[in-house]
Design a protein around this motif. Structure first.
Motif, PDB file in Angstrom:
ATOM      1  N   LEU A   1      13.165   0.241  -1.329  1.00 40.63           N
ATOM      2  CA  LEU A   1      11.494   0.097  -1.755  1.00 40.63           C
ATOM      3  C   LEU A   1      12.165   1.737  -2.905  1.00 40.63           C
ATOM      4  CD1 LEU A   1       9.866   2.585   0.346  1.00 40.63           C
ATOM      5  CD2 LEU A   1      11.883   2.103   1.092  1.00 40.63           C
ATOM      6  N   ALA A   2      10.346   0.969  -3.604  1.00 43.33           N
ATOM      7  CA  ALA A   2      10.512   2.458  -4.846  1.00 43.33           C
ATOM      8  C   ALA A   2       9.680   3.594  -4.747  1.00 43.33           C
ATOM      9  CB  ALA A   2       9.555   1.649  -5.709  1.00 43.33           C
ATOM     10  N   ASP A   3       9.498   4.372  -4.674  1.00 46.87           N
ATOM     11  CA  ASP A   3       8.560   5.609  -4.642  1.00 46.87           C
ATOM     12  C   ASP A   3       7.980   5.641  -4.762  1.00 46.87           C
ATOM     13  OD1 ASP A   3      11.557   6.499  -2.994  1.00 46.87           O
ATOM     14  OD2 ASP A   3      11.790   8.210  -4.108  1.00 46.87           O
ATOM     15  N   SER A   4       6.962   5.704  -4.228  1.00 47.33           N
ATOM     16  CA  SER A   4       5.626   5.180  -4.857  1.00 47.33           C
ATOM     17  C   SER A   4       5.003   6.969  -5.156  1.00 47.33           C
ATOM     18  CB  SER A   4       4.236   6.552  -3.140  1.00 47.33           C
ATOM     19  OG  SER A   4       4.202   5.071  -2.846  1.00 47.33           O
ATOM     20  N   ALA A   5       4.209   6.229  -6.871  1.00 50.11           N
ATOM     21  CA  ALA A   5       3.832   7.226  -7.655  1.00 50.11           C
ATOM     22  C   ALA A   5       2.780   8.567  -7.945  1.00 50.11           C
ATOM     23  CB  ALA A   5       2.976   6.662  -8.630  1.00 50.11           C
ATOM     24  N   PRO A   6       2.821   9.614  -7.719  1.00 48.90           N
ATOM     25  CA  PRO A   6       2.680  10.555  -7.402  1.00 48.90           C
ATOM     26  C   PRO A   6       1.313  10.732  -7.551  1.00 48.90           C
ATOM     27  CG  PRO A   6       4.185  11.655  -8.866  1.00 48.90           C
ATOM     28  CD  PRO A   6       4.587  10.024  -8.571  1.00 48.90           C
ATOM     29  N   GLY A   7       0.331  11.072  -6.551  1.00 52.74           N
ATOM     30  CA  GLY A   7      -0.876  11.095  -6.743  1.00 52.74           C
ATOM     31  C   GLY A   7      -1.609  11.895  -5.751  1.00 52.74           C
TER      32      GLY A   7
ATOM     33  N   PHE B   1       0.896  -1.079  -0.152  1.00 45.30           N
ATOM     34  CA  PHE B   1      -0.524   0.282   0.454  1.00 45.30           C
ATOM     35  C   PHE B   1       0.820   1.451  -0.249  1.00 45.30           C
ATOM     36  CE2 PHE B   1       0.832  -0.558   3.877  1.00 45.30           C
ATOM     37  CZ  PHE B   1       0.977   0.677   4.783  1.00 45.30           C
ATOM     38  N   PHE B   2       1.945   1.008   0.091  1.00 46.18           N
ATOM     39  CA  PHE B   2       3.047   2.375   0.251  1.00 46.18           C
ATOM     40  C   PHE B   2       4.388   2.435  -0.790  1.00 46.18           C
ATOM     41  CE2 PHE B   2       4.799  -0.906   3.304  1.00 46.18           C
ATOM     42  CZ  PHE B   2       6.118  -1.257   2.524  1.00 46.18           C
ATOM     43  N   SER B   3       3.806   1.298  -1.195  1.00 45.73           N
ATOM     44  CA  SER B   3       4.961   1.338  -2.360  1.00 45.73           C
ATOM     45  C   SER B   3       4.890   0.775  -3.942  1.00 45.73           C
ATOM     46  CB  SER B   3       6.284   1.022  -2.342  1.00 45.73           C
ATOM     47  OG  SER B   3       7.600   0.763  -2.901  1.00 45.73           O
ATOM     48  N   PRO B   4       5.320   0.669  -4.946  1.00 46.63           N
ATOM     49  CA  PRO B   4       5.030  -0.273  -5.751  1.00 46.63           C
ATOM     50  C   PRO B   4       5.850  -1.773  -5.643  1.00 46.63           C
ATOM     51  CG  PRO B   4       5.550   1.696  -7.019  1.00 46.63           C
ATOM     52  CD  PRO B   4       5.625   2.106  -5.457  1.00 46.63           C
ATOM     53  N   ALA B   5       6.574  -1.578  -4.531  1.00 44.71           N
ATOM     54  CA  ALA B   5       7.969  -1.968  -4.541  1.00 44.71           C
ATOM     55  C   ALA B   5       8.674  -1.882  -3.905  1.00 44.71           C
ATOM     56  CB  ALA B   5       9.090  -2.539  -6.014  1.00 44.71           C
TER      57      ALA B   5
END
Length: 142
Positions: A136-142, A117-121
Motif C-alpha cells: 500500500l501507498a501511504d495516504s496523502a496528508p489531509g 478509502f485508506f490508501s490511494p493504492a
C-alpha cells in the motif's frame, strides 16, 4: 522488543534473497550456510534427512527499515505461509504499483492494486514463493 518474521523457504532461500533484492531493493546483511556451522545440527534438523551444506542455514535481509530472517530450513516439504501477510508500506502510488508488479512476477494476485478509502493504492499478492504481501501507498496528508 522486536518481532521479526522468519521465513523458511525449503531449499529456495538463496533464490528468494535474489528475488527480493530485485523486487524490493532488499539487501542481504548476513548469510550463513549449513556447512559453516561449527556444531552439528540439533533437534529436528538432526533427525531430518541431511541438509546439503551449501543451503542457507540463516540469512538476514534488510527491506527498508525492516529485517526479515530466512533459511532453507529442513528440506523435505513445501513452505506454507498461511495466516500471515507481510505489509509493504511505501511513500507513493507509483512505488506501490511498481513493487506490487515486481512481487506478482511469477506469483498470484489476490486483490489487484486499487484505490481504497485508506490508501490511494492497495493490493494483495502471493509471491512466487507463496509469501503473502499487502502493498500500500501511504495516504496523502489531509
Amino acid at each position: 522488543m522486536q518481532v521479526q518474521p522468519y521465513l523458511m523457504f525449503d531449499g529456495r532461500c538463496e533464490e528468494a534473497l535474489a528475488f527480493y533484492a530485485q523486487a524490493l531493493g532488499a539487501q542481504t546483511q548476513l548469510l550463513m550456510r549449513f556447512r559453516d556451522s561449527p556444531e552439528p545440527p540439533a533437534g529436528e534438523c538432526s533427525a531430518s534427512a541431511a541438509v546439503p551444506g551449501d543451503k542457507v542455514m540463516h540469512a538476514e535481509l534488510r527491506v527498508g527499515e525492516t529485517t526479515l530472517m530466512a533459511s532453507d530450513g529442513m528440506a523435505g516439504g513445501h513452505p506454507v505461509f498461511n495466516g500471515i501477510s507481510l505489509t509493504l508500506s511505501v511513500a507513493s502510488e507509483v512505488e506501490a504499483r511498481s513493487r506490487f508488479d515486481a512481487l506478482a512476477d511469477g506469483g498470484t494476485v489476490v486483490a489487484p492494486m486499487a484505490k481504497t478509502f485508506f490508501s490511494p493504492a492497495f493490493g494483495m499478492v502471493n509471491d512466487r514463493f507463496g509469501v503473502s504481501w499487502m502493498v500500500l501507498a501511504d495516504s496523502a496528508p489531509g
